[in-house]
Design a protein around this motif. Structure first.
Motif, PDB file in Angstrom:
ATOM      1  N   HIS A 174       0.989  -1.235   0.023  1.00 52.69           N
ATOM      2  CA  HIS A 174      -0.003  -0.012   0.086  1.00 52.69           C
ATOM      3  C   HIS A 174       0.984   1.302  -0.144  1.00 52.69           C
ATOM      4  O   HIS A 174       0.709   2.322  -0.863  1.00 52.69           O
ATOM      5  CB  HIS A 174      -0.956   0.153   1.142  1.00 52.69           C
ATOM      6  N   ILE A 175       1.905   1.081   0.678  1.00 48.73           N
ATOM      7  CA  ILE A 175       2.928   2.390   0.985  1.00 48.73           C
ATOM      8  C   ILE A 175       3.580   2.511  -0.498  1.00 48.73           C
ATOM      9  O   ILE A 175       3.899   3.644  -1.187  1.00 48.73           O
ATOM     10  CB  ILE A 175       3.753   2.098   1.966  1.00 48.73           C
ATOM     11  N   VAL A 176       4.268   1.430  -0.968  1.00 50.18           N
ATOM     12  CA  VAL A 176       4.795   1.683  -2.144  1.00 50.18           C
ATOM     13  C   VAL A 176       4.285   2.188  -3.334  1.00 50.18           C
ATOM     14  O   VAL A 176       4.666   3.000  -4.008  1.00 50.18           O
ATOM     15  CB  VAL A 176       5.426   0.082  -2.826  1.00 50.18           C
ATOM     16  N   LEU A 177       2.874   1.787  -3.378  1.00 51.85           N
ATOM     17  CA  LEU A 177       1.903   2.298  -4.415  1.00 51.85           C
ATOM     18  C   LEU A 177       1.816   3.798  -4.245  1.00 51.85           C
ATOM     19  O   LEU A 177       1.708   4.686  -5.096  1.00 51.85           O
ATOM     20  CB  LEU A 177       0.708   1.596  -4.320  1.00 51.85           C
ATOM     21  N   ARG A 178       1.462   4.320  -2.942  1.00 52.87           N
ATOM     22  CA  ARG A 178       1.295   5.526  -2.727  1.00 52.87           C
ATOM     23  C   ARG A 178       2.400   6.545  -2.868  1.00 52.87           C
ATOM     24  O   ARG A 178       2.663   7.625  -3.530  1.00 52.87           O
ATOM     25  CB  ARG A 178       0.640   6.028  -1.290  1.00 52.87           C
ATOM     26  N   PHE A 179       3.637   6.087  -2.598  1.00 49.01           N
ATOM     27  CA  PHE A 179       5.065   6.850  -2.667  1.00 49.01           C
ATOM     28  C   PHE A 179       5.059   7.018  -4.222  1.00 49.01           C
ATOM     29  O   PHE A 179       5.454   8.131  -4.658  1.00 49.01           O
ATOM     30  CB  PHE A 179       5.957   5.919  -2.130  1.00 49.01           C
ATOM     31  N   GLU A 180       4.882   6.042  -5.007  1.00 50.70           N
ATOM     32  CA  GLU A 180       5.083   6.394  -6.277  1.00 50.70           C
ATOM     33  C   GLU A 180       4.104   7.330  -7.021  1.00 50.70           C
ATOM     34  O   GLU A 180       4.555   8.300  -7.757  1.00 50.70           O
ATOM     35  CB  GLU A 180       4.806   4.762  -7.205  1.00 50.70           C
ATOM     36  N   ILE A 181       2.925   7.212  -6.529  1.00 49.51           N
ATOM     37  CA  ILE A 181       1.759   7.961  -7.044  1.00 49.51           C
ATOM     38  C   ILE A 181       2.159   9.736  -6.519  1.00 49.51           C
ATOM     39  O   ILE A 181       2.221  10.678  -7.342  1.00 49.51           O
ATOM     40  CB  ILE A 181       0.363   7.794  -6.781  1.00 49.51           C
ATOM     41  N   GLU A 182       2.496   9.726  -5.282  1.00 52.67           N
ATOM     42  CA  GLU A 182       2.607  11.056  -4.978  1.00 52.67           C
ATOM     43  C   GLU A 182       4.057  11.730  -5.258  1.00 52.67           C
ATOM     44  O   GLU A 182       3.989  12.853  -5.585  1.00 52.67           O
ATOM     45  CB  GLU A 182       2.448  11.328  -3.193  1.00 52.67           C
ATOM     46  N   ARG A 183       4.829  11.036  -5.416  1.00 48.06           N
ATOM     47  CA  ARG A 183       6.342  11.755  -6.105  1.00 48.06           C
ATOM     48  C   ARG A 183       6.024  11.925  -7.508  1.00 48.06           C
ATOM     49  O   ARG A 183       6.340  13.054  -8.006  1.00 48.06           O
ATOM     50  CB  ARG A 183       7.082  10.429  -6.305  1.00 48.06           C
ATOM     51  N   ALA A 184       4.967  10.906  -8.249  1.00 47.57           N
ATOM     52  CA  ALA A 184       4.747  11.633  -9.730  1.00 47.57           C
ATOM     53  C   ALA A 184       4.030  13.031  -9.804  1.00 47.57           C
ATOM     54  O   ALA A 184       4.029  13.762 -10.782  1.00 47.57           O
ATOM     55  CB  ALA A 184       4.077  10.376 -10.360  1.00 47.57           C
ATOM     56  N   LEU A 185       2.924  12.978  -8.587  1.00 43.80           N
ATOM     57  CA  LEU A 185       2.168  14.228  -8.601  1.00 43.80           C
ATOM     58  C   LEU A 185       2.940  15.134  -8.241  1.00 43.80           C
ATOM     59  O   LEU A 185       2.532  16.402  -9.021  1.00 43.80           O
ATOM     60  CB  LEU A 185       1.212  13.756  -7.647  1.00 43.80           C
ATOM     61  N   ILE A 186       3.654  15.362  -7.353  1.00 42.99           N
ATOM     62  CA  ILE A 186       4.216  16.485  -7.146  1.00 42.99           C
ATOM     63  C   ILE A 186       5.492  16.853  -8.049  1.00 42.99           C
ATOM     64  O   ILE A 186       5.711  18.147  -8.502  1.00 42.99           O
ATOM     65  CB  ILE A 186       5.245  16.334  -5.856  1.00 42.99           C
ATOM     66  N   ALA A 187       6.093  15.683  -8.666  1.00 47.56           N
ATOM     67  CA  ALA A 187       6.921  16.262 -10.039  1.00 47.56           C
ATOM     68  C   ALA A 187       6.219  16.674 -11.326  1.00 47.56           C
ATOM     69  O   ALA A 187       6.752  17.154 -12.235  1.00 47.56           O
ATOM     70  CB  ALA A 187       7.734  14.715 -10.364  1.00 47.56           C
ATOM     71  N   GLY A 188       4.771  16.548 -11.107  1.00 47.62           N
ATOM     72  CA  GLY A 188       4.308  17.188 -12.497  1.00 47.62           C
ATOM     73  C   GLY A 188       4.165  15.991 -13.422  1.00 47.62           C
ATOM     74  O   GLY A 188       3.881  16.240 -14.531  1.00 47.62           O
ATOM     75  N   LYS A 189       4.603  14.874 -13.225  1.00 48.18           N
ATOM     76  CA  LYS A 189       4.516  13.775 -14.210  1.00 48.18           C
ATOM     77  C   LYS A 189       3.199  13.039 -14.306  1.00 48.18           C
ATOM     78  O   LYS A 189       3.136  12.162 -14.867  1.00 48.18           O
ATOM     79  CB  LYS A 189       5.591  12.540 -13.888  1.00 48.18           C
ATOM     80  N   LEU A 190       2.385  13.295 -13.199  1.00 52.08           N
ATOM     81  CA  LEU A 190       1.140  12.677 -12.918  1.00 52.08           C
ATOM     82  C   LEU A 190       0.085  13.605 -12.714  1.00 52.08           C
ATOM     83  O   LEU A 190       0.363  14.538 -11.968  1.00 52.08           O
ATOM     84  CB  LEU A 190       1.009  11.551 -12.098  1.00 52.08           C
ATOM     85  N   GLU A 191      -1.177  13.640 -13.486  1.00 48.23           N
ATOM     86  CA  GLU A 191      -2.224  14.453 -13.015  1.00 48.23           C
ATOM     87  C   GLU A 191      -3.248  13.838 -12.275  1.00 48.23           C
ATOM     88  O   GLU A 191      -3.233  12.575 -12.398  1.00 48.23           O
ATOM     89  CB  GLU A 191      -2.939  15.339 -14.438  1.00 48.23           C
ATOM     90  N   VAL A 192      -4.018  14.620 -11.285  1.00 48.90           N
ATOM     91  CA  VAL A 192      -5.050  14.030 -10.595  1.00 48.90           C
ATOM     92  C   VAL A 192      -5.849  13.023 -11.167  1.00 48.90           C
ATOM     93  O   VAL A 192      -6.249  12.039 -10.886  1.00 48.90           O
ATOM     94  CB  VAL A 192      -5.835  15.145  -9.492  1.00 48.90           C
ATOM     95  N   LYS A 193      -6.327  13.484 -12.308  1.00 52.06           N
ATOM     96  CA  LYS A 193      -7.391  12.644 -12.936  1.00 52.06           C
ATOM     97  C   LYS A 193      -6.973  11.498 -13.272  1.00 52.06           C
ATOM     98  O   LYS A 193      -7.603  10.606 -13.459  1.00 52.06           O
ATOM     99  CB  LYS A 193      -7.869  13.374 -14.399  1.00 52.06           C
ATOM    100  N   ASP A 194      -5.470  11.237 -13.427  1.00 52.39           N
ATOM    101  CA  ASP A 194      -4.859   9.845 -13.861  1.00 52.39           C
ATOM    102  C   ASP A 194      -4.812   8.827 -12.725  1.00 52.39           C
ATOM    103  O   ASP A 194      -4.311   7.926 -12.973  1.00 52.39           O
ATOM    104  CB  ASP A 194      -3.718  10.082 -14.733  1.00 52.39           C
ATOM    105  N   ILE A 195      -4.904   9.624 -11.425  1.00 52.57           N
ATOM    106  CA  ILE A 195      -4.477   8.735 -10.175  1.00 52.57           C
ATOM    107  C   ILE A 195      -5.350   7.234 -10.256  1.00 52.57           C
ATOM    108  O   ILE A 195      -4.609   6.254  -9.981  1.00 52.57           O
ATOM    109  CB  ILE A 195      -4.933   9.400  -9.174  1.00 52.57           C
ATOM    110  N   PRO A 196      -6.850   7.341 -10.564  1.00 53.71           N
ATOM    111  CA  PRO A 196      -7.387   6.017 -10.134  1.00 53.71           C
ATOM    112  C   PRO A 196      -6.844   4.870 -11.242  1.00 53.71           C
ATOM    113  O   PRO A 196      -6.824   3.796 -10.828  1.00 53.71           O
ATOM    114  CB  PRO A 196      -8.751   6.291 -10.761  1.00 53.71           C
ATOM    115  N   GLU A 197      -6.364   5.099 -12.459  1.00 50.67           N
ATOM    116  CA  GLU A 197      -6.105   4.091 -13.518  1.00 50.67           C
ATOM    117  C   GLU A 197      -4.779   3.642 -12.735  1.00 50.67           C
ATOM    118  O   GLU A 197      -4.310   2.473 -12.750  1.00 50.67           O
ATOM    119  CB  GLU A 197      -5.533   4.876 -14.769  1.00 50.67           C
TER     120      GLU A 197
END
Lengths: 501, 501
Positions: free
Chosen positions: B360-383
């Motif tokens: 659960h943590i590995v997943l969240r770490f990956e997503i939040e790093r990408a969000l802050i880096a601007g490599k992921l947008e909020v709308k793409d989190i669920p996928e």
């Protein structure tokens, strides 16, 4: 607008006071002993901050400018300005070095008192109290100078804004003339019809549940408050979240319960402070005597009445069906009414009944006035205490300091001018209740069915919702149609204890 | 001396923080609902004051001068200076307007999330979270600029001083490579030897008494703390008076109890902070990962071990003799040990077992790093959430936002960089426990008899008494002889779940 700046400033202070109230409640009701030192430091820091904000030069500047803007203010705002100003004047009247020296002497003396009182050691305590009195005389002089009052009145005014010896002393003289005879006749009458004592074991949880049920019945709002346990019962917290406490004795079914009802009276006053000004000085409870009037109105006027005994008796019988002597007999309306009004002169103020209580106050008022005036020295307190106890209650305290002049925390803690508010509160309660009975014809039977909604509506209109809009004497006059006197109180006592109407 | 002025200043701040801690505990554990608005205002005022004091220009001036005096300071004082400085730099790095805008967006988003999560309404929530992320990117950029770190590391550093992606990412990659296989083999193994479920009704009071007895047994100091109830369990209060909470479920005998043991681990760390520096920044607990390591060391390493099951089983049987299936069978050491280590992949992080939790943590770490880096947008989190849940735990969350990416309060509240500390804590706990076992040969049998005195002595020496004297990586190295790695954690998991030594 400077008035708005003051309001904003005092809103912020109210938020800091909120934290003081909750952390102080926690200290008494929740905190384990090992947290005490850190808590004392945290609270001292907060109190220093609150004092600094209240007495800040900014407040003085805003006040001066806001007073020039008075024409633009409504009556609540003008009253708020008056309350802000009196707080500011008091907070800045005493030199900080003197405030600090007095606080230190008070704290030393109170700590010593906690040890020396159980040892009956007046000799060791006397020099500490002497120092407390010496500094309180200086504080009184500084305040008197600034406020244009006599020294004792300057202290009294801190607990009872507008309270004056010239008004109180004659009232107390009337009580002290009437009470000894009233007490003697009551004792004689009660000896002819003694109550059956409420002996037995009363489990804490059953006491607590009954207390909670009565609080609810009598209008305590549990969405905005709680009941807990502490060594000394009190009413604390904030108007939005009032915290009352009691302490339980499994051999005494009434002490915790009546304590809860007393604090519920305080709590309802707090819970009904005017919402629009709840975080302003004008939104505070009016004075100590008014506050005490609300607890005594509920405890003494309502809950120790025969009507309420009728409501309470079956509930006690239901909560404690196993009581020795049989629940129906012991918890009959008749017997409960007798127990609730039993009179017995005793040494201890906090355990005194309604009739003897004012004697304890008259005595203390006389002594503390003389102390502050420099007409009495600390070493001479015990002799005067003894002779006055003999005169008023027929009891000698010679050689008994623990249950004599060392019994209360007030003087050891430097609180002079506080005692009279208890009996002013009892008088005010009687006068308010008399007025409410006049306005609410069915009040007696409402009380017998546990319904205080009519009374609460009257109190809310005339007292609770008024905050500090009026000064105390005007509030009493406006609510009851007369200035505060002894008439309603003495009539009440004669009716209740001698059956005279 | 400017250093002394800083100490005095931070002592005062600690006293204000004391009030914040107690009033916040009260809000969660005691306060009636109607007190909420006034409490929120009071706490906001206090937090603003604490922030102003921490970031005051005076602190900057004292710091500059104190750094020039470093030669006169001992190692604790120099470490204190380092901690004061890092707090000051963080507190002054972000423009106040941005701090305020972010706080407002976080508060709006968190409030909306409380309503929208139960409705599974990702569409309505998405724009609010987008705004939170936009502002956190700005905050991260401002901090990164001042601290000379990457944007995500600048946020992470607020929870985990010294924590760096460059160190954490490879460790988490090792976990994410090893865990799916480990989980699969454990599931298979446990299917062959299933535990008997602990069904039945377990009265709250008996659960509470057992929790209190275990806290005492395991070294919680009740002179300096309490146990109460709140909706979300936590460890609060102050080192001199630590307040832990739990919540009870009468159909589940272990959830409250293990919660109590977890919070007791946090509490003991707080209760043993270095006394001489308890009111200074250097006297604080070292970091979020270290704090979590102490709760997980107690809960996971000690209390879910077979040795502790041996201690706990008869006590459970004594507290709940009426359990269906028979107390002796259900609460046998063997069955209890199985129940305490049962593994089952699930959607919800806070209910996850020790083995699946890191996924659960590995997943969240990956997503939040990408969000802050601007490599992921909020709308793409669920996928991304769905595909990672499938890869790591074999579960699909397509269309399930409530138990998918909307399950945690952290992101709605603007807390980015917090999640990795949970798993860093689990790794640190395993590595510390491995070192303690090496140093304390009889530790296993001590645990079987409920005696943690040896372990506590070791932890006190190497962790608790150290406060922030060392930075986290140095503390771990000094206590365990090696930098933080996955070795001890993976060995522990293989030993416990697969019986491999």
């Amino acid at each position: 607008m400077s008035y708005r700046a003051l309001e904003e400033h005092f809103r912020r202070i109210a938020r800091l006071e909120h934290l003081d109230a909750i952390a102080s409640w926690d200290e008494a009701a929740m905190m384990p002993a090992g947290g005490g030192e850190a808590r004392a430091e945290a609270l001292a820091t907060l109190k220093t901050l609150i004092h600094a904000e209240t007495s800040s030069p900014k407040v003085g500047e805003w006040l001066a400018r806001a007073e020039a803007e008075q024409g633009q203010l409504d009556s609540w705002q003008r009253a708020n300005l008056r309350e802000v100003k009196s707080g500011y004047v008091r907070a800045t009247a005493v030199p900080p070095e003197l405030v600090e020296a007095a606080a230190l002497a008070n704290s030393k003396s109170e700590q010593a008192w906690r040890k020396l009182r159980p040892q009956n050691d007046w000799q060791s305590f006397q020099p500490l109290l002497t120092e407390v009195v010496r500094l309180q005389r200086e504080v009184a002089a500084a305040l008197a100078d600034r406020l244009g009052l006599g020294p004792y009145d300057a202290l009294l005014d801190g607990y009872e804004p507008g309270g004056r010896t010239a008004h109180i002393a004659p009232l107390f003289a009337e009580l002290s003339a009437a009470l000894p005879d009233l007490i003697a006749r009551t004792m004689e009458r009660q000896a002819r019809a003694p109550a059956v004592s409420l002996a037995g074991t009363f489990p804490v949880e059953a006491q607590r549940q009954l207390g909670l049920a009565l609080m609810k019945q009598l209008g305590f709002d549990f969405e905005h408050g709680r009941l807990d346990t502490s060594h000394h019962p009190f009413c604390g917290g904030v108007p939005q979240d009032v915290r009352i406490t009691t302490r339980y004795d499994e051999s005494d079914v009434l002490s915790a319960l009546l304590g809860v009802l007393h604090e519920t009276g305080h709590a309802k006053y707090e819970q009904h402070r005017p919402a629009a000004y709840v975080d302003q000085p004008v939104g505070r409870a009016r004075s100590m005597s008014l506050h005490e009037s609300q607890s005594l109105l509920l405890e003494m006027q309502v809950c120790r009445s025969r009507e309420f005994a009728q409501f309470l008796a079956p509930r006690l019988a239901q909560s404690f069906p196993e009581v020795p002597g049989g629940a129906e007999a012991v918890f009959s309306t008749e017997n409960l009414a007798r127990v609730l009004t039993r009179v017995r002169p005793d040494y201890i103020r906090v355990e005194a009944d309604e009739l003897t209580y004012p004697c304890h106050i008259v005595l203390r008022f006389e002594i503390e006035r003389a102390l502050i005036a420099g007409k009495l020295e600390v070493k001479d307190i015990p002799e005067l205490w003894d002779s006055e106890m003999q005169r008023l209650l027929g009891l000698s305290t010679a050689g008994d300091y623990e249950d004599g002049c060392m019994q209360d925390v007030h003087w050891p803690a430097g609180l002079f001018g506080y005692f009279p508010t208890y009996t002013l509160g009892a008088m005010t309660a009687a006068q308010l209740f008399q007025a409410a009975r006049r306005a609410l014809p069915g009040l007696g039977s409402a009380i017998a069915s546990g319904d205080l909604s009519g009374l609460d509506g009257w109190l809310d209109e005339h007292v609770w919702s008024q905050g500090c809009l009026l000064e105390t004497p005007e509030l009493v006059r406006s609510a009851t149609g007369a200035p505060l006197g002894t008439g309603a109180f003495l009539s009440h006592l004669r009716r209740r204890y001698l059956g005279e109407d």
